[in-house]
Scaffold this motif. Structure first.
Motif: not given
Length: 324
Positions: A1-16
């Motif tokens: 199993m791969p090492t957990a290293d990614s961050v999933l960013v859930l947001t709209g198209t424009f989000d400063p």
């Protein structure tokens, strides 16, 4: 199993705000997968399976990238928008598809065994002001006397009883267009004639006593770290609600009193939130009064004005390297 290293960013198209976090994670070399739930199902494909104790595994795939769900260490849940379905679908079919997407796609994401900032269910609960005001009292924070009503006579009685000016506040941000112009509803101090207005009967209204203020404070909590900045207003409108006139504002880094800091930690623990953007009024005598906490509030303008390292703290939390 791969090492957990990614961050999933859930947001709209424009989000400063999300952009700040993504840029910092990129600088650190942390893999990031950005997506909006509006991309599902036409631009974002999901395939996940459950195989015994291994938990859920599978992929999220766009036209250019693929995310291994078993490699997700954290989810930054900012402001994703609702899934978009083909216009050719009937209204009834879209309603069914939306419900299935919420429970299937959304449910799968919530089942990921990783950190969330913030957990969407907890954040949704905390956005109810009656809940957060009660929790703030229980946490030992000072809270203005408050009335929620749709009865004009009750509003008059409240104003008469407290004997101070009364402030009206919307429960949620109200912004839109009227006659081709952008409009917004901010907190406002009511005139005596407004307090018993018959239109109060049309829906729930929130009224609070006016708290004399030397200035206000925006305090951003990330995990156990607190970043506080005084907000000084230089216009009449901003002295009532600083959001109405950003150009008149100035900022200064400050430290919350220990009793307030302890109350903030208790409140976040009670709401099960790792993040909160708090608003306080500070009286001329130095008392801090809690107004509200936004479980997913903006912080970039504070960081830009003061240099407080809030983005770094958020990235530390997402990477799991934050201070206990």
């Amino acid at each position: 199993m791969p090492t957990a290293d990614s961050v999933l960013v859930l947001t709209g198209t424009f989000d400063p705000t999300a952009d700040l976090v993504i840029e910092e994670l990129n600088r650190r070399g942390t893999p990031v997968f950005r997506a909006d739930t509006a991309w599902f199902p036409s631009r974002l494909a999901l395939a996940a399976s459950l195989d015994g104790a291994a938990g859920w595994g599978g992929t999220l795939t766009t036209a250019r990238r693929r995310l291994d769900l078993s490699a997700v260490r954290a989810v930054y849940y900012r402001r994703p928008t609702a899934p978009v379905f083909p216009e050719a679908m009937s209204v009834e079919a879209r309603n069914v598809a939306a419900a299935e997407a919420r429970r299937g796609f959304g449910g799968l994401l919530s089942a990921l065994s990783c950190r969330w900032l913030p957990p969407p269910g907890r954040a949704a609960d905390a956005e109810y002001k009656p809940l957060q005001l009660r929790a703030a009292v229980e946490a030992g924070l000072r809270v203005p006397r408050t009335l929620i009503t749709n009865d004009p006579e009750s509003a008059r009685e409240f104003a008469s009883h407290i004997g101070t000016p009364v402030v009206y506040k919307p429960f949620t941000p109200i912004r839109g267009t009227l006659g081709g112009r952008s409009v917004a509803v901010y907190a406002s101090v009511l005139a005596a004639d407004d307090i018993g207005d018959p239109s109060i009967s049309t829906t729930a209204h929130l009224f609070q006593e006016w708290v004399p203020k030397a200035h206000e404070v925006r305090l951003t909590a990330v995990g156990r770290q607190l970043f506080a900045a005084e907000i000084h207003a230089d216009s009449d409108a901003a002295r009532v609600d600083w959001r109405s006139d950003y150009d008149s504002l100035s900022y200064r880094v400050c430290e919350p009193p220990s009793a307030v800091a302890n109350g903030i930690h208790r409140l976040l623990d009670q709401l099960a939130l790792p993040y909160g953007a708090f608003d306080f009024v500070v009286s001329p005598s130095g008392d801090w009064t809690f107004l509200e906490v936004n479980p997913n509030g903006q912080y970039g303008f504070i960081e830009q004005a003061t240099g407080l390292p809030i983005t770094a703290a958020i990235c530390d939390y997402l990477e799991g390297t934050d201070r206990a």
